[in-house]
Design an enzyme around this catalytic site. Structure first.
Site, PDB file in Angstrom:
ATOM      1  N   GLY A 125       0.787  -1.226   0.000  1.00  0.00           N
ATOM      2  CA  GLY A 125       0.000   0.000   0.000  1.00  0.00           C
ATOM      3  C   GLY A 125       0.813   1.266   0.000  1.00  0.00           C
ATOM      4  N   GLY A 127       2.785   2.328  -2.564  1.00  0.00           N
ATOM      5  CA  GLY A 127       3.114   2.805  -3.902  1.00  0.00           C
ATOM      6  C   GLY A 127       4.410   2.246  -4.440  1.00  0.00           C
ATOM      7  N   LEU A 128       4.906   1.153  -3.865  1.00  0.00           N
ATOM      8  CA  LEU A 128       6.162   0.537  -4.306  1.00  0.00           C
ATOM      9  C   LEU A 128       5.905  -0.752  -5.078  1.00  0.00           C
ATOM     10  CD1 LEU A 128       8.321   1.093  -1.113  1.00  0.00           C
ATOM     11  CD2 LEU A 128       8.083   2.559  -3.116  1.00  0.00           C
ATOM     12  N   ASP A 175       4.988  -1.548 -13.814  1.00  0.00           N
ATOM     13  CA  ASP A 175       5.456  -2.158 -12.574  1.00  0.00           C
ATOM     14  C   ASP A 175       6.114  -3.509 -12.823  1.00  0.00           C
ATOM     15  OD1 ASP A 175       4.321   0.054 -11.453  1.00  0.00           O
ATOM     16  OD2 ASP A 175       2.598  -1.001 -10.602  1.00  0.00           O
ATOM     17  N   TYR A 227      -8.357   5.701  -9.340  1.00  0.00           N
ATOM     18  CA  TYR A 227      -7.460   5.311 -10.426  1.00  0.00           C
ATOM     19  C   TYR A 227      -8.261   5.083 -11.705  1.00  0.00           C
ATOM     20  CZ  TYR A 227      -3.503   2.804 -12.597  1.00  0.00           C
ATOM     21  OH  TYR A 227      -2.482   2.405 -13.414  1.00  0.00           O
TER      22      TYR A 227
END
Length: 385
Positions: A125, A127-128, A175, A227
């Site tokens: 959670g 953002g990585l 990602d 999003y």
């Protein structure tokens, strides 16, 4: 749990009653610059980080998949049958690893049944991209164990398919590409339309710099509304401008766009167009100069996400402002937004002052204390044992 390889192998044996056939790891990622450009066929510049998700895996003789986690040792494994598995057929965190096997089969690669035990040091959670780290570790494992011979580029597409259709999160290819293609001391410059990528030097240590991740501890979820709403705005903007994707607009087209689009859609479009330009500028800076020259691009990126794309929040803005006030070269939120993490590029000698400034600003604002840690560009997915 963040187990050692020996501990994870032992935990696997305790859970499933057999030794694993191997361990595979895949890193999370920080996106240095290029936010929400990926699903607009644009450019991104992420790098794999030195925090990863590791999966212990063993082939089964049937077509069942059983998935468990070190973070929930008392919970029964989630089980699915590859012969009957359907899109959306798994809920919760297990949809990510099981979704990879479903997506592999959708791409024409027959997978063996597997037992999987997952461990991770990637914050969830923040953002990585803990989700991509999980997907890519499983993809690497099944590719090896099934002797499937799938390329890294296709594995990235398979991970994206799993997240889009099994999980229901409308994310792009960035990602998974960073998690699979990353190398130590480099960022990955990715063209999200063609899938082409190249490594760009990002030697933070050699430049006397650190990159701090400021986890605001405000959770976000890509499968919920914000999003998806931004993605719909981008699609609408491209349609009204008569282009296949916002990638096809340049900064000089914004004057025309202002006369065609409603005010909100225009601001969404302006962020994507200018962010694509900032990614290309960042690549030029890193290729011809070095990371110490990135500051103004990072700051402009955050302002665009805050004001035009409206995906920041009070905690992220506080983190960025406090870092800059304490001497950070540049700072911005990173990831999908609506919470998660900011990054601050700092001189190594200034790191402690920046940490203290951010922590103090959060305390003054009454926010939960942030979690702040340094990251370096690390290696992509690989077998580790």
């Amino acid at each position: 749990m963040n187990a050692t390889p020996l501990d994870l192998a032992a935990a696997f044996t305790e859970r499933f009653g057999t030794e694993p056939d191997g361990l595979w790891s895949a890193p999370g990622r920080v996106n240095l610059i290029g936010e929400h450009t990926d699903y607009n066929d644009g450019f991104v510049l992420p790098f794999a980080i030195n925090q990863s998700t590791t999966v212990a895996a063993a082939v089964r003789q049937d077509r069942l998949v059983r998935v468990a986690s070190t973070f929930a040792p008392d919970e029964a494994p989630v089980t699915a049958d590859l012969d009957t598995l359907e899109e959306g057929g798994v809920q919760g965190w297990a949809a990510y690893p099981i979704g990879v096997l479903w997506a592999m089969e959708q791409a024409g690669h027959r997978c063996p049944g597997l037992d999987l035990l997952v461990d991770s040091s990637v914050p969830v959670g923040a953002g990585l991209s803990s989700s991509a780290a999980l997907e890519c570790s499983v993809a690497a494992a099944v590719n090896d164990l099934g002797e499937l011979g799938v390329s890294l580029r296709e594995l990235a597409t398979i991970g994206q398919l799993a997240e889009n259709r099994m999980v229901g999160a409308p994310t792009g290819i960035m990602d998974q590409s960073a998690s699979l293609l990353g190398e130590v001391g480099h960022a990955v410059f990715l063209d999200c339309r063609s899938g082409d990528s190249r490594l760009v030097p990002l030697d933070l240590e050699g430049a006397g710099l650190e990159l701090l991740v400021i986890d605001t501890r405000v959770s976000h979820a890509h499968s919920t509304g914000g999003y998806a709403a931004r993605r719909r705005s981008c699609e609408l903007g491209a349609e009204l401008m008569g282009v296949p994707a916002l990638r096809d607009l340049s900064v000089k087209d914004l004057a025309e766009a202002a006369g065609v689009l409603d005010e909100e859609t225009f601001r969404r479009v302006r962020h994507i167009v200018t962010e694509n330009a900032r990614v290309e500028d960042a690549v030029r800076v890193l290729t011809s100069g070095g990371p110490a020259d990135l500051g103004s691009l990072l700051v402009a990126s955050h302002a665009s996400m805050r004001d035009d794309f409206e995906i920041s929040c009070a905690e992220l803005d506080t983190a960025v402002d406090a870092a800059l006030d304490a001497g950070a070269i540049g700072a911005r939120m990173t990831g999908g937004g609506f919470g998660g993490a900011a990054i601050a590029l700092v001189r190594a000698d200034d790191a402690a002052a920046v940490r203290s400034s951010v922590e103090g600003a959060f305390a003054s604002a009454g926010f939960r204390a942030p979690v702040i840690f340094g990251v370096l560009p690390g290696a992509g997915a690989a077998r580790t044992a």
